[in-house]
Design a protein around this motif. Structure first.
Motif, PDB file in Angstrom:
ATOM      1  N   ILE A  93      14.019 -11.119  17.256  1.00 37.30           N
ATOM      2  CA  ILE A  93      12.569 -11.282  17.125  1.00 37.30           C
ATOM      3  C   ILE A  93      12.288 -12.429  16.169  1.00 37.30           C
ATOM      4  CG2 ILE A  93      10.456 -10.209  16.229  1.00 37.30           C
ATOM      5  CD1 ILE A  93      11.520  -7.535  17.170  1.00 37.30           C
ATOM      6  N   THR A  94      11.327 -13.271  16.504  1.00 32.93           N
ATOM      7  CA  THR A  94      10.926 -14.361  15.616  1.00 32.93           C
ATOM      8  C   THR A  94       9.468 -14.182  15.206  1.00 32.93           C
ATOM      9  OG1 THR A  94      10.314 -15.799  17.468  1.00 32.93           O
ATOM     10  CG2 THR A  94      12.557 -15.984  16.622  1.00 32.93           C
ATOM     11  N   LYS A  95       9.182 -14.550  13.973  1.00 36.05           N
ATOM     12  CA  LYS A  95       7.817 -14.475  13.449  1.00 36.05           C
ATOM     13  C   LYS A  95       7.531 -15.716  12.618  1.00 36.05           C
ATOM     14  CE  LYS A  95       7.195  -9.470  13.395  1.00 36.05           C
ATOM     15  NZ  LYS A  95       6.348  -8.405  12.801  1.00 36.05           N
ATOM     16  N   SER A  96       6.257 -15.992  12.431  1.00 37.77           N
ATOM     17  CA  SER A  96       5.866 -17.143  11.625  1.00 37.77           C
ATOM     18  C   SER A  96       6.161 -16.875  10.161  1.00 37.77           C
ATOM     19  CB  SER A  96       4.379 -17.437  11.801  1.00 37.77           C
ATOM     20  OG  SER A  96       4.091 -17.816  13.131  1.00 37.77           O
ATOM     21  N   ALA A  97       6.623 -17.903   9.465  1.00 37.24           N
ATOM     22  CA  ALA A  97       6.911 -17.801   8.039  1.00 37.24           C
ATOM     23  C   ALA A  97       6.475 -19.094   7.367  1.00 37.24           C
ATOM     24  CB  ALA A  97       8.392 -17.544   7.804  1.00 37.24           C
ATOM     25  N   TYR A  98       6.234 -18.994   6.062  1.00 36.26           N
ATOM     26  CA  TYR A  98       5.774 -20.148   5.300  1.00 36.26           C
ATOM     27  C   TYR A  98       6.512 -20.167   3.963  1.00 36.26           C
ATOM     28  CZ  TYR A  98       2.116 -19.929   8.792  1.00 36.26           C
ATOM     29  OH  TYR A  98       1.441 -19.885   9.995  1.00 36.26           O
ATOM     30  N   LEU A  99       7.064 -21.328   3.611  1.00 35.46           N
ATOM     31  CA  LEU A  99       7.777 -21.499   2.356  1.00 35.46           C
ATOM     32  C   LEU A  99       6.835 -22.197   1.382  1.00 35.46           C
ATOM     33  CD1 LEU A  99      11.141 -22.811   3.871  1.00 35.46           C
ATOM     34  CD2 LEU A  99      10.258 -20.468   3.782  1.00 35.46           C
ATOM     35  N   LEU A 100       6.479 -21.521   0.307  1.00 37.72           N
ATOM     36  CA  LEU A 100       5.487 -22.033  -0.622  1.00 37.72           C
ATOM     37  C   LEU A 100       6.130 -22.715  -1.824  1.00 37.72           C
ATOM     38  CD1 LEU A 100       2.998 -19.003  -0.698  1.00 37.72           C
ATOM     39  CD2 LEU A 100       3.014 -20.951   0.861  1.00 37.72           C
ATOM     40  N   THR A 101       5.670 -23.907  -2.144  1.00 36.96           N
ATOM     41  CA  THR A 101       6.041 -24.592  -3.382  1.00 36.96           C
ATOM     42  C   THR A 101       4.750 -24.883  -4.136  1.00 36.96           C
ATOM     43  OG1 THR A 101       5.914 -26.847  -2.530  1.00 36.96           O
ATOM     44  CG2 THR A 101       7.986 -25.652  -2.177  1.00 36.96           C
ATOM     45  N   HIS A 127      10.624  -2.698   2.431  1.00 41.09           N
ATOM     46  CA  HIS A 127       9.408  -3.499   2.262  1.00 41.09           C
ATOM     47  C   HIS A 127       8.786  -3.821   3.617  1.00 41.09           C
ATOM     48  CE1 HIS A 127       7.652  -7.708   1.286  1.00 41.09           C
ATOM     49  NE2 HIS A 127       6.719  -6.794   1.218  1.00 41.09           N
ATOM     50  N   PHE A 128       9.594  -4.254   4.571  1.00 40.15           N
ATOM     51  CA  PHE A 128       9.076  -4.587   5.903  1.00 40.15           C
ATOM     52  C   PHE A 128       8.439  -3.368   6.567  1.00 40.15           C
ATOM     53  CE2 PHE A 128      12.250  -8.334   6.654  1.00 40.15           C
ATOM     54  CZ  PHE A 128      11.594  -9.051   5.661  1.00 40.15           C
ATOM     55  N   GLU A 129       9.051  -2.192   6.374  1.00 42.96           N
ATOM     56  CA  GLU A 129       8.497  -0.976   6.964  1.00 42.96           C
ATOM     57  C   GLU A 129       7.175  -0.583   6.302  1.00 42.96           C
ATOM     58  OE1 GLU A 129      11.503   2.028   6.866  1.00 42.96           O
ATOM     59  OE2 GLU A 129      12.972   0.761   7.910  1.00 42.96           O
ATOM     60  N   LEU A 130       7.100  -0.721   4.970  1.00 38.78           N
ATOM     61  CA  LEU A 130       5.858  -0.409   4.261  1.00 38.78           C
ATOM     62  C   LEU A 130       4.703  -1.268   4.758  1.00 38.78           C
ATOM     63  CD1 LEU A 130       7.120  -0.050   0.562  1.00 38.78           C
ATOM     64  CD2 LEU A 130       6.107   1.755   1.964  1.00 38.78           C
ATOM     65  N   GLU A 131       5.015  -2.495   5.136  1.00 40.57           N
ATOM     66  CA  GLU A 131       3.986  -3.424   5.592  1.00 40.57           C
ATOM     67  C   GLU A 131       3.791  -3.380   7.114  1.00 40.57           C
ATOM     68  OE1 GLU A 131       2.122  -4.986   3.661  1.00 40.57           O
ATOM     69  OE2 GLU A 131       3.136  -5.495   1.790  1.00 40.57           O
ATOM     70  N   ASN A 132       4.512  -2.454   7.791  1.00 42.65           N
ATOM     71  CA  ASN A 132       4.466  -2.391   9.259  1.00 42.65           C
ATOM     72  C   ASN A 132       4.793  -3.751   9.875  1.00 42.65           C
ATOM     73  OD1 ASN A 132       3.709   0.375   9.602  1.00 42.65           O
ATOM     74  ND2 ASN A 132       1.645  -0.165   8.921  1.00 42.65           N
ATOM     75  N   PHE A 133       5.719  -4.455   9.244  1.00 39.18           N
ATOM     76  CA  PHE A 133       6.084  -5.807   9.664  1.00 39.18           C
ATOM     77  C   PHE A 133       7.236  -5.802  10.674  1.00 39.18           C
ATOM     78  CE2 PHE A 133       8.538  -9.779   8.738  1.00 39.18           C
ATOM     79  CZ  PHE A 133       7.591 -10.698   9.186  1.00 39.18           C
ATOM     80  N   HIS A 134       8.277  -5.024  10.352  1.00 40.02           N
ATOM     81  CA  HIS A 134       9.426  -4.946  11.254  1.00 40.02           C
ATOM     82  C   HIS A 134      10.234  -3.693  10.937  1.00 40.02           C
ATOM     83  CE1 HIS A 134      12.462  -6.347  14.036  1.00 40.02           C
ATOM     84  NE2 HIS A 134      13.394  -6.175  13.119  1.00 40.02           N
ATOM     85  N   PHE A 135      10.753  -3.066  12.002  1.00 43.60           N
ATOM     86  CA  PHE A 135      11.544  -1.847  11.859  1.00 43.60           C
ATOM     87  C   PHE A 135      12.915  -2.094  12.500  1.00 43.60           C
ATOM     88  CE2 PHE A 135       7.119  -0.745  11.776  1.00 43.60           C
ATOM     89  CZ  PHE A 135       7.015   0.234  10.791  1.00 43.60           C
ATOM     90  N   ILE A 162       4.501 -10.296   2.614  1.00 44.45           N
ATOM     91  CA  ILE A 162       3.978 -10.179   3.973  1.00 44.45           C
ATOM     92  C   ILE A 162       2.451 -10.175   3.921  1.00 44.45           C
ATOM     93  CG2 ILE A 162       3.953  -8.840   6.101  1.00 44.45           C
ATOM     94  CD1 ILE A 162       6.709  -9.999   5.262  1.00 44.45           C
ATOM     95  N   LYS A 163       1.843 -11.070   4.692  1.00 41.81           N
ATOM     96  CA  LYS A 163       0.379 -11.126   4.778  1.00 41.81           C
ATOM     97  C   LYS A 163      -0.011 -11.506   6.198  1.00 41.81           C
ATOM     98  CE  LYS A 163      -3.742 -13.304   2.848  1.00 41.81           C
ATOM     99  NZ  LYS A 163      -4.282 -14.396   2.029  1.00 41.81           N
ATOM    100  N   ASP A 164      -0.890 -10.694   6.796  1.00 40.21           N
ATOM    101  CA  ASP A 164      -1.361 -10.954   8.165  1.00 40.21           C
ATOM    102  C   ASP A 164      -0.203 -11.110   9.136  1.00 40.21           C
ATOM    103  OD1 ASP A 164      -3.982 -10.923   7.205  1.00 40.21           O
ATOM    104  OD2 ASP A 164      -3.935 -13.077   6.763  1.00 40.21           O
ATOM    105  N   ASP A 165       0.819 -10.273   8.961  1.00 43.19           N
ATOM    106  CA  ASP A 165       2.003 -10.238   9.819  1.00 43.19           C
ATOM    107  C   ASP A 165       2.814 -11.530   9.773  1.00 43.19           C
ATOM    108  OD1 ASP A 165       3.468  -8.436  11.462  1.00 43.19           O
ATOM    109  OD2 ASP A 165       3.015  -9.697  13.201  1.00 43.19           O
ATOM    110  N   ASN A 166       2.673 -12.291   8.701  1.00 42.53           N
ATOM    111  CA  ASN A 166       3.470 -13.488   8.461  1.00 42.53           C
ATOM    112  C   ASN A 166       4.262 -13.305   7.170  1.00 42.53           C
ATOM    113  OD1 ASN A 166       2.317 -14.887  10.702  1.00 42.53           O
ATOM    114  ND2 ASN A 166       0.529 -15.352   9.439  1.00 42.53           N
ATOM    115  N   ALA A 167       5.406 -13.977   7.064  1.00 45.94           N
ATOM    116  CA  ALA A 167       6.229 -13.912   5.853  1.00 45.94           C
ATOM    117  C   ALA A 167       6.005 -15.162   5.010  1.00 45.94           C
ATOM    118  CB  ALA A 167       7.702 -13.793   6.225  1.00 45.94           C
ATOM    119  N   TYR A 168       5.780 -14.955   3.721  1.00 50.95           N
ATOM    120  CA  TYR A 168       5.611 -16.056   2.769  1.00 50.95           C
ATOM    121  C   TYR A 168       6.716 -15.960   1.736  1.00 50.95           C
ATOM    122  CZ  TYR A 168       0.933 -16.667   4.741  1.00 50.95           C
ATOM    123  OH  TYR A 168      -0.128 -16.886   5.601  1.00 50.95           O
ATOM    124  N   LEU A 169       7.401 -17.074   1.466  1.00 47.64           N
ATOM    125  CA  LEU A 169       8.525 -17.099   0.536  1.00 47.64           C
ATOM    126  C   LEU A 169       8.195 -17.938  -0.692  1.00 47.64           C
ATOM    127  CD1 LEU A 169       9.926 -15.979   3.074  1.00 47.64           C
ATOM    128  CD2 LEU A 169      11.928 -17.355   2.478  1.00 47.64           C
TER     129      LEU A 169
END
Length: 391
Positions: free
Chosen positions: A71-79, A51-59, A121-128
Motif C-alpha cells: 500500500i502506498t500513501k502520500s507523505a511529506y518530509l518537513l524541514t 500509532h498507525f492503528e490509533l490514527e486509523n491510518f494502517h493496520f 499522521i494528519k488527514d491520512d497523510n504521513a508527515y516526518l
C-alpha cells in the motif's frame, strides 16, 4: 531499525518530543540504521504500528504478505524551510514471517543513520520531522515546521474555568477533612464541590478528573487497572499475592512498585512485548505473572484523563483535626496515547501492587494496581500542562 529508548540521553530529541506533546500531537519515532537507509527498508516496530492503528491510518495485521499487497500513501518530509513531497510504502514481505515494513521516498535527503525521526499522521497523510536536526522551540513564524504544528493548538474549556474559580474560593482558607486516611483529601474536595461519591471509573466534574494529594509527593496515580485475567497465568490478584507476597504483622501483603527498569525485592518486573502490544509482569525473568494488552491500558488512560486537574494541598492539624490548604493545580488535556507504552518501557510510568489478605477475616483486598507517574514528567504524556497557584 534500532530498538529505541526515546528517553535516551539526547537532550535535543527529548526537548523536541516535549514540544510535540505540548501541541497535543500523536506521534511515533523510528531511527534508521545505516543498512536500512542503504537498502531503503525500515521495520515498522510495535510503537509505530500502534500509532498507525490509533490514527486509523494502517493496520498491518489486516495486510497480506507479498509485494502485490503493498500500500502506498502520500507523505511529506518537513524541514525548517521547505516541504518535500514523498511517497510512503507499507508492506509485508513473503520472507521472515511477513514482518511489517515501511519506506519513505527521499528519506535519505533529511536523515542520517541513527537520527530520531518523528512520524505524525494528519488527514491520512504521513508527515516526518527529524528530531535530531531541528529545534522545535524555535519561534520563527516563517518556519515550515512551526506553521504545521500551529494547526494543532487546542482551545480553552469553559467548564475548566468554572472549576478553577471554585478551587480558588476553597483555597482562601484551610477546610477540615471529612474523612480520615489517605482518601480524606479527595473525598472532602469532591464533597465541597458537590460531587457525589461513587465507584464509577468516569471523570469526576463534568468530564474533568480530579487528582488531589497531600503535600509535595512526587509520584501520582494516573489510573488503576487490573490485568486481563483471561490471558494471564495468574487469574486474580489473590493468586499473585499467594505466590509473591510476604508476611507482615498479622496480615499477608504484596505492597511493591513494578518497573521495566529493574527487578524489585520480590523478584517482579515489567517487560514490554512490542510484537503483541502488551505489558507483561514477570518474576525473575522466568515466570510470566500477568498481562495488560496495550489497548486496555490506552483505553483506560483515555477514559480517565481526557481532562484532569492535578491538585496539591498542604495537610494541617488544627484543634486536633486534619485540615487542607489548597496550594496549586496543574491542568492537563488529552493524553498522547501513543506515548503510554514507550513511557512504561522507559520506566517513567510504574505500577504499584497494593494487595493484602487480612489476618483476621482472611479476605483479600486490592487497592490497585495503580499506574503512577512522577509529577515532573506530566509533560511527557499530556500536552500543554498549565500550573496555577491557588494560595
Amino acid at each position: 531499525m534500532n530498538s529505541i529508548n526515546i528517553y535516551a540521553d539526547v537532550p535535543l530529541v527529548v526537548n523536541n518530543q516535549k514540544v510535540l506533546i505540548s501541541y497535543g500531537i500523536e506521534f511515533s519515532i523510528f531511527s534508521p540504521t545505516n543498512t536500512g537507509l542503504k537498502k531503503s527498508i525500515l521495520d515498522a516496530t510495535g510503537s509505530v504500528r500502534t500509532h498507525f492503528e490509533l490514527e486509523n491510518f494502517h493496520f498491518y495485521y489486516q495486510q497480506k504478505q507479498g509485494i502485490e499487497n503493498k500500500i502506498t500513501k502520500s507523505a511529506y518530509l518537513l524541514t525548517s524551510d521547505k516541504t518535500i513531497d514523498s511517497i510512503m510504502s507499507l508492506y509485508r514481505p513473503t520472507t521472515k514471517k511477513g514482518d511489517p515494513r515501511m519506506w519513505f521516498k527521499h528519506l535519505k535527503d533529511i536523515a542520517n543513520p541513527d537520527d530520531y525521526i518523528a512520524v505524525i499522521i494528519k488527514d491520512d497523510n504521513a508527515y516526518l520531522i527529524n528530531l535530531s536536526q531541528i529545534n522545535l522551540e524555535d519561534n520563527d513564524n516563517k518556519n515550515v515546521i512551526n506553521q504545521f504544528l500551529s494547526s494543532y493548538k487546542s482551545s480553552k474549556n469553559s467548564i475548566s474555568e468554572e472549576l478553577l474559580s471554585k478551587l480558588k474560593v476553597l483555597a482562601k482558607a484551610p477546610f477540615p477533612s471529612q474523612r480520615r486516611g489517605d482518601t480524606g483529601i479527595g473525598y472532602t474536595l469532591e464533597t465541597l464541590l458537590g460531587i457525589e461519591a461513587n465507584n464509577s471509573k468516569k471523570p469526576d466534574y463534568y468530564g474533568i478528573e480530579l487528582k488531589a494529594g497531600r503535600g509535595n509527593k512526587t509520584r501520582t496515580t494516573i489510573f488503576a487497572q487490573v490485568a486481563d485475567w483471561s490471558i494471564s497465568p495468574c487469574k486474580r490478584s489473590a493468586d499473585i499475592l499467594e505466590r509473591y507476597g510476604y508476611k507482615r504483622d498479622d496480615n499477608f501483603k504484596l505492597y511493591c512498585t513494578i518497573s521495566s527498569q529493574r527487578i524489585n525485592s520480590q523478584g517482579l518486573h515489567f517487560k514490554i512485548n512490542l510484537n503483541e502490544d502488551q505489558l507483561e509482569e514477570w518474576h525473575n525473568d522466568k515466570d510470566l505473572v500477568a498481562i495488560w494488552p496495550g489497548n486496555l491500558l490506552r483505553r483506560r488512560l483515555k477514559e480517565k484523563h481526557t481532562e484532569t486537574f492535578w491538585i496539591e494541598a498542604n495537610s494541617l492539624i488544627i484543634n486536633g483535626i486534619e485540615h487542607f490548604q489548597l496550594r496549586t493545580v496543574t491542568h492537563t488535556k488529552s493524553p498522547i496515547m501513543s506515548q503510554l507504552i514507550p513511557l512504561l518501557s522507559a520506566g517513567v510510568i510504574t505500577m504499584d501492587h497494593l494487595i493484602k489478605r487480612d489476618g483476621k477475616t482472611n479476605k483479600v483486598s486490592e487497592k490497585g494496581p495503580l499506574f503512577k507517574l512522577n509529577k515532573r514528567d506530566l509533560d511527557l504524556l499530556f500536552p500543554l500542562p498549565h500550573t496555577y497557584i491557588l494560595a
